[in-house]
Design a protein around this motif. Structure first.
Motif, mmCIF file in Angstrom:
data_model
loop_
_atom_site.group_PDB
_atom_site.id
_atom_site.type_symbol
_atom_site.label_atom_id
_atom_site.label_comp_id
_atom_site.label_asym_id
_atom_site.label_seq_id
_atom_site.Cartn_x
_atom_site.Cartn_y
_atom_site.Cartn_z
ATOM 1 N N GLN A 73 0.654 -1.217 0.040
ATOM 2 C CA GLN A 73 0.031 -0.206 -0.134
ATOM 3 C C GLN A 73 0.763 1.231 0.108
ATOM 4 N N LEU A 77 -6.090 1.349 -8.091
ATOM 5 C CA LEU A 77 -6.890 0.612 -8.819
ATOM 6 C C LEU A 77 -6.671 1.017 -10.212
ATOM 7 N N GLU A 83 -4.495 5.937 -12.379
ATOM 8 C CA GLU A 83 -5.161 5.223 -11.023
ATOM 9 C C GLU A 83 -6.662 5.491 -11.497
ATOM 10 N N LEU A 85 -8.805 4.687 -8.398
ATOM 11 C CA LEU A 85 -8.750 4.772 -7.031
ATOM 12 C C LEU A 85 -7.475 4.560 -6.354
ATOM 13 N N LEU A 87 -5.946 3.666 -2.388
ATOM 14 C CA LEU A 87 -6.343 3.134 -0.922
ATOM 15 C C LEU A 87 -5.334 3.243 0.120
ATOM 16 N N TYR A 89 -4.982 1.789 3.941
ATOM 17 C CA TYR A 89 -6.104 0.766 4.382
ATOM 18 C C TYR A 89 -5.502 0.373 6.142
ATOM 19 N N THR A 116 -6.988 -6.180 1.504
ATOM 20 C CA THR A 116 -6.816 -4.881 0.987
ATOM 21 C C THR A 116 -7.457 -4.623 -0.389
ATOM 22 N N GLU A 117 -7.087 -5.551 -1.126
ATOM 23 C CA GLU A 117 -7.776 -5.456 -2.734
ATOM 24 C C GLU A 117 -9.104 -5.688 -2.658
ATOM 25 N N LEU A 120 -10.774 -2.331 -1.718
ATOM 26 C CA LEU A 120 -10.505 -1.357 -2.940
ATOM 27 C C LEU A 120 -11.508 -1.721 -4.071
ATOM 28 N N TRP A 123 -15.295 -0.945 -3.006
ATOM 29 C CA TRP A 123 -15.508 0.392 -3.190
ATOM 30 C C TRP A 123 -15.637 0.907 -4.727
ATOM 31 N N HIS A 124 -14.904 0.343 -5.702
ATOM 32 C CA HIS A 124 -15.061 0.514 -6.909
ATOM 33 C C HIS A 124 -16.303 0.001 -7.481
ATOM 34 N N VAL A 142 -9.722 6.696 0.780
ATOM 35 C CA VAL A 142 -9.774 6.554 -0.643
ATOM 36 C C VAL A 142 -9.883 7.560 -1.207
#
Length: 621
Positions: A73, A77, A83, A85, A87, A89, A116-117, A120, A123-124, A142
């Motif tokens: 991190q 995304l 990119e 997004l 993140l 986290y 973590t992914e 992400l 959220w997408h 984010v």
């Protein structure tokens, strides 16, 4: 578990003009981001990551728990330079496997195996509505490169911390205040309300921190920072009153089913894991449920102390710890803490730096910090029974009439239910300071505010209504003080502590169990006791509630009083600005050893002395 930090500032000039550009030509900003991120190395000793483009900067320190070789991190995304997004986290998503399957079926191609992914990708796919699907403890940020908006998100119960300070064009944020204080827009200053809060370590005011202009994202809330720099915070979760349809047997069975699922989910880790075992109902239940059918019980740890001879002292916990560990077959180890080592000023300084505030009470902070440090040499993750008392109603002040019916927070009432600790603490401060900052009026205002948030169950009588209020106060004003203490002291040594009793599904369900059913056997935590009755020895099952132990070693008490006397004799000591002269004298000359929490005066004064010297805060005096 990790530490996160960063900022978004739409008003600050910046040379990067293309959203998605990951290599900023602004070396000063990148050095600042690195400095802010470095303040949280203890939270994430395994790796560092920085991302900076345009108005946004995100930093990350990693404690690797899942997918040890991957999941670096800040996570993107899209490809670098393009990119969608970004993140950063901190936390654990306990239902990430189910969400991963759902997202994969919808077309997301995962490159890592951790949670973590999943955050992400969720959220997408779903935007802010993703949090409604999350089960876990988390705090994350984010950044959306297209809309140029930042979102800050905190878990439902506030297990993981997340602070922010408004900027003219956005916010600066961090897992801990120290990260924000490293930003040039911040300075260590305490305002009037903040000073009142420092005199009230038993009360957590939601969304507020003693540092001036510093805020917390409230538990169960999201903070939205728009492209014009304006912000909006909204709540996405709170327990809702619903009619409870289960009878007693069904209720007990459902609580057991929930607990079994919760603990099973929280056992997932790619690093060594253990439990904290005090021999009480809560920790013993977690340890019992942590043993899979036919599998080995986890490693467990308990805390003990030396006595005046330097040998391990007998504690109230000892016989129950031994009984529980033998019955459950756990690989158990006692951590015995030396009184002289606890009194080392460096230990106190480490605890004050961990919390960024002088609010620890007694030796409880010091011993918990040292216990966590010892456990960290064996395990990276620990499961704790913390919060069962708030969820199920275990404290004396849930049951003591004087506390229940007091016109204030029950643990701050003038009753023996909490050792009159609030009164003892407040009396340490100068009367003119207490009156100038209207501390008692502040407590009364906060109490009325908290009661105004309560949603009662329809048709319940006055007694059940009052217990609705007590439960709300416990979850929103008392539990946060313990979760903050647990997080900051464990993460200070790189240990992740999970709290199964804070699973929001359990909290929601128990919240709606009538109080009469929660105490159906005339004792505290009746439903919890019944739910795990087949797992534990009877002596452990019916053990009276016992507080976290305190060191009996007189060496510790003597050292504290000597340290305080030495500081008061030095000309640069600022303690008389805040503390009553007679109280300081008593703290030096009188030992409170043996009370609920001993040496309160010396403990708090020494904490303030360390804090004043380390942070040099501007006080409104």
């Amino acid at each position: 578990m990790c530490g996160i930090t960063g900022w978004v500032d739409h008003h600050r000039p910046h040379p990067t003009t293309h959203p998605g550009e990951t290599t900023s030509p602004d070396p000063e900003s990148r050095l600042l981001l690195a400095a802010m991120t470095a303040t949280m190395t203890c939270r994430g000793p395994d790796a560092e990551g920085l991302w900076h483009a345009g108005p946004a900067a995100l930093g990350h320190r990693r404690l690797a728990i899942l997918d040890l070789a991957g999941s670096a991190q800040p996570m993107l995304l899209g490809e670098p330079g393009h990119e969608r997004l970004v993140l950063t986290y901190s936390g654990e998503l306990y239902n990430y496997r189910e969400l991963r399957g759902e997202l994969a079926a919808a077309g997301h191609h995962f490159r890592t195996t951790g949670d973590t992914e999943v955050v992400l990708a969720a959220w997408h796919a779903w935007g802010p509505a993703a949090v409604d699907r999350f089960n876990g403890m988390y705090a994350f940020a984010v950044w959306d490169t297209r809309t140029r908006e930042l979102w800050l998100v905190r878990d439902r119960l506030g297990i993981k911390p997340l602070y922010y300070r408004p900027l003219p064009g956005g916010v600066v944020f961090g897992s801990e205040p120290k990260a924000i204080l490293a930003h040039p827009a911040s300075r260590p200053r305490v305002d009037d309300e903040g000073l009142a809060q420092l005199m009230l370590p038993l009360l957590k005011v939601p969304g507020r921190a003693p540092w001036a202009d510093l805020r917390e994202v409230r538990p169960g809330h999201l903070l939205h920072v728009r492209a014009d720099g304006s912000t909006t915070e909204r709540r996405y979760w709170a327990p809702q009153p619903r009619e409870h349809h289960h009878n007693r047997a069904e209720t007990v069975a459902h609580v057991r089913e929930l607990l079994a699922d919760i603990v099973t989910r929280q056992l997932v880790a790619d690093v060594p894991l253990c439990t904290l075992l005090s021999g009480g109902l809560d920790s013993s239940a977690i340890t019992a449920l942590a043993r899979p059918a036919g599998g080995r019980a986890p490693r467990s740890f308990s805390v003990g102390f030396t006595d005046a001879s330097g040998e391990a002292a007998d504690t109230e916990d000892d016989p129950y710890v031994r009984l529980a560990a033998a019955h459950l077959g756990s690989d158990h180890r006692d951590i015995v803490l030396d009184g002289g080592r606890l009194a080392d000023p460096e230990v106190r300084a480490a605890c004050v730096r961990a919390r960024d505030l002088p609010i620890g009470i007694g030796d409880l902070d010091l011993s918990l910090h040292q216990l966590f440090a010892a456990i960290r040499t064996h395990s990276t993750v620990a499961l704790s029974g913390e919060s069962a008392d708030e969820v199920f109603g275990g404290y004396r002040w849930f049951h003591h009439p004087e506390a229940v019916h007091a016109d204030t927070f029950p643990w701050m009432a003038d009753s023996p239910a909490h050792g009159r600790l609030h009164q003892r603490i407040l009396a340490l401060f100068r009367k003119d300071v207490r009156e100038r900052f209207a501390v008692e009026d502040y407590v009364a205002d906060q109490y009325r505010t908290a009661l105004g948030e309560v949603r009662h169950h329809d048709g319940a009588g006055a007694s059940e209504h009052r217990m609705d209020e007590i439960g709300h106060l416990a979850l929103t004003r008392f539990l946060p003080t313990l979760l903050d203490r647990k997080d900051r002291l464990s993460m200070a040594v790189g240990l992740e502590v999970r709290v199964p009793f804070c699973d929001h599904r359990l909290v929601e369900y128990v919240h709606n169990i009538p109080w009469s059913m929660r105490t159906h056997d005339g004792r505290e935590k009746s439903v919890l006791r019944a739910a795990v009755a087949d797992l534990l020895p009877e002596a452990v099952l019916y053990r009276p509630k016992s507080p976290y132990p305190s060191t009996p070693d007189p060496v510790y008490s003597q050292a504290l009083r000597g340290q305080l006397a030495a500081r008061l004799a030095e000309p640069d000591c600022r303690l008389p600005e805040l503390f009553d002269d007679a109280a300081l004298h008593d703290a030096v000359t009188v030992s409170e050893q043996g009370s609920l929490i001993g040496n309160v005066g010396a403990e708090l004064a020494l904490n303030f002395d360390v804090w004043l010297r380390a942070y040099d805060p501007v006080l409104p005096l």
